[in-house]
Motif scaffolding. Sequence first.
Motif, PDB file in Angstrom:
ATOM      1  N   ALA A  32       0.840  -1.199   0.000  1.00  5.38           N
ATOM      2  CA  ALA A  32       0.000   0.000   0.000  1.00  5.38           C
ATOM      3  C   ALA A  32       0.872   1.246   0.000  1.00  5.38           C
ATOM      4  N   LYS A  33       0.439   2.221  -0.769  1.00  3.25           N
ATOM      5  CA  LYS A  33       1.182   3.484  -0.803  1.00  3.25           C
ATOM      6  C   LYS A  33       0.997   4.230   0.518  1.00  3.25           C
ATOM      7  N   ARG A  34       2.032   4.842   0.976  1.00  6.21           N
ATOM      8  CA  ARG A  34       1.942   5.609   2.212  1.00  6.21           C
ATOM      9  C   ARG A  34       1.545   7.045   1.881  1.00  6.21           C
ATOM     10  N   GLU A  35       0.284   7.157   1.464  1.00  3.03           N
ATOM     11  CA  GLU A  35      -0.243   8.481   1.131  1.00  3.03           C
ATOM     12  C   GLU A  35      -1.766   8.437   1.172  1.00  3.03           C
ATOM     13  N   PHE A  36      -2.368   9.587   1.227  1.00  2.02           N
ATOM     14  CA  PHE A  36      -3.820   9.744   1.221  1.00  2.02           C
ATOM     15  C   PHE A  36      -4.308   9.487  -0.210  1.00  2.02           C
ATOM     16  N   GLN A  64      -3.017   4.138   8.718  1.00  2.00           N
ATOM     17  CA  GLN A  64      -3.604   4.419  10.023  1.00  2.00           C
ATOM     18  C   GLN A  64      -2.725   5.319  10.877  1.00  2.00           C
ATOM     19  N   ASP A  65      -1.391   5.236  10.694  1.00  2.00           N
ATOM     20  CA  ASP A  65      -0.484   6.041  11.521  1.00  2.00           C
ATOM     21  C   ASP A  65      -0.238   7.435  10.945  1.00  2.00           C
ATOM     22  N   MET A  66      -0.985   7.775   9.868  1.00  2.00           N
ATOM     23  CA  MET A  66      -0.753   9.079   9.236  1.00  2.00           C
ATOM     24  C   MET A  66      -1.898  10.057   9.457  1.00  2.00           C
ATOM     25  N   GLY A  67      -2.881   9.671  10.276  1.00  8.51           N
ATOM     26  CA  GLY A  67      -3.959  10.609  10.564  1.00  8.51           C
ATOM     27  C   GLY A  67      -5.331  10.026  10.337  1.00  8.51           C
ATOM     28  N   GLU A  68      -6.315  10.905  10.218  1.00 14.55           N
ATOM     29  CA  GLU A  68      -7.703  10.485  10.044  1.00 14.55           C
ATOM     30  C   GLU A  68      -8.341  11.305   8.919  1.00 14.55           C
ATOM     31  N   ILE A  69      -9.423  10.780   8.386  1.00 13.42           N
ATOM     32  CA  ILE A  69     -10.213  11.530   7.401  1.00 13.42           C
ATOM     33  C   ILE A  69     -11.230  12.377   8.186  1.00 13.42           C
ATOM     34  N   VAL A  70     -11.326  13.655   7.874  1.00 11.64           N
ATOM     35  CA  VAL A  70     -12.216  14.525   8.650  1.00 11.64           C
ATOM     36  C   VAL A  70     -13.459  14.969   7.862  1.00 11.64           C
ATOM     37  N   SER A  71     -13.399  14.921   6.535  1.00 13.43           N
ATOM     38  CA  SER A  71     -14.584  15.337   5.767  1.00 13.43           C
ATOM     39  C   SER A  71     -14.509  14.799   4.348  1.00 13.43           C
ATOM     40  N   THR A 157     -10.728  15.396   2.887  1.00 18.23           N
ATOM     41  CA  THR A 157      -9.668  16.099   3.612  1.00 18.23           C
ATOM     42  C   THR A 157      -9.301  15.293   4.848  1.00 18.23           C
ATOM     43  N   ASP A 158      -7.980  15.218   5.130  1.00 16.02           N
ATOM     44  CA  ASP A 158      -7.551  14.470   6.315  1.00 16.02           C
ATOM     45  C   ASP A 158      -7.182  15.427   7.448  1.00 16.02           C
ATOM     46  N   SER A 159      -6.819  14.845   8.605  1.00 15.92           N
ATOM     47  CA  SER A 159      -6.531  15.660   9.795  1.00 15.92           C
ATOM     48  C   SER A 159      -5.234  16.448   9.677  1.00 15.92           C
ATOM     49  N   ASN A 160      -4.434  16.167   8.626  1.00 13.77           N
ATOM     50  CA  ASN A 160      -3.220  16.956   8.382  1.00 13.77           C
ATOM     51  C   ASN A 160      -3.490  18.155   7.480  1.00 13.77           C
ATOM     52  N   GLY A 161      -4.750  18.268   7.057  1.00 11.50           N
ATOM     53  CA  GLY A 161      -5.116  19.382   6.187  1.00 11.50           C
ATOM     54  C   GLY A 161      -4.930  19.086   4.713  1.00 11.50           C
TER      55      GLY A 161
END
Length: 343
Positions: A32-36, A64-71, A157-161
């Motif tokens: 898996a690519k380590r990106e959104f 999972q270790d790169m943040g969350e999806i917020v919207s 959009t993820d929690s990193n913006g």
Amino acid sequence: MKLKYTHQLTGFLLLVIFAVACGDDKYQVPKAKREFQDDCIKRSLGPNLVNYRLEFAYAMALPQDMGEIVSAQVEASIPGAVDAVTPTNGTFLEHRAYSTDGGGNDKPVQIADPSSTEGGLTKVTFTRDTFAVTLRYFYKIPPEAKGQNVSFTFSATDSNGKTISMKMGPYAVSSMDMVLDKVVTDNTAMYISIADMAVYTAAQAAAIPDKIDLVYLYRALVQPPAPAAALTFKHALVAPATDPTYLPGVTLPAGVNKNTKMIEVLSLRDQQLARLQYGIFIDDLDFKKLDTSTASNFTINLKNESGAWIETADGQYRAYIYINSVNDASKTMTISMKRLTMF
């Protein structure tokens, strides 16, 4: 004998080479690519009709270790129709993800509050920690989109913006109109208007004779003048101007006299009209290419799942009338119709 052993040795070597070659092609699970990331598919099939809904599945994920999806949101180039009373009957983005249980049933998991729609923008804000999800989007085609193209921009959009997005379409919206499940009844609601896509009684037809294109009637058997054989008549659609043989016992309202063209079809089960499993769709082009040079002005003995191509006397409309069901006892027929305005 020597030649035999030579052939056996050659075959053995080929097997060894094949085995070695297979060993080199072992499948490896992609990393898996380590990106959104995101992806989208269109789930709905067939012509895109006004008041019909397009359905998409929009998938988004990040490690999972790169943040969350917020919207997540979808922007349509033409605002979709909304339903203020029952939002799920209009345009909306699901706020639940679904999985399927062993019985094939959808099991929802809520990850956000219900979506909001303003203009062409529909969005959800997540209320649950989520790093991978697929949301369904339903777009109800508004009347103003008829005959135009519509496209969509899906984004998350993820929690990193960080925001990712992808475009879908454009999709052509049909110029056809469609009505479903109109019941015609012998000696009652037996007059059909293609222009109005409606069914009328004799009294109503008398008020709008110029709009009546077809007459429905049921007769068990008709005996034409001898020596012609009796006809199996049953459920029929006929033009008001047809030979009176095909209008036994019918007195037409004054002014109802159109000579409508029609071609009977036995097994054209358009999925949108039939709502059955058949993957057949009538599109705008089918009406434009329709050849009515050999058309009649009556169809008799219509059965379940049969139909008829129709062209009005002035050529302004072409339609396909599908027979959803017939009932000999009540002398009724349930019909659905697609129609294209030709000019």
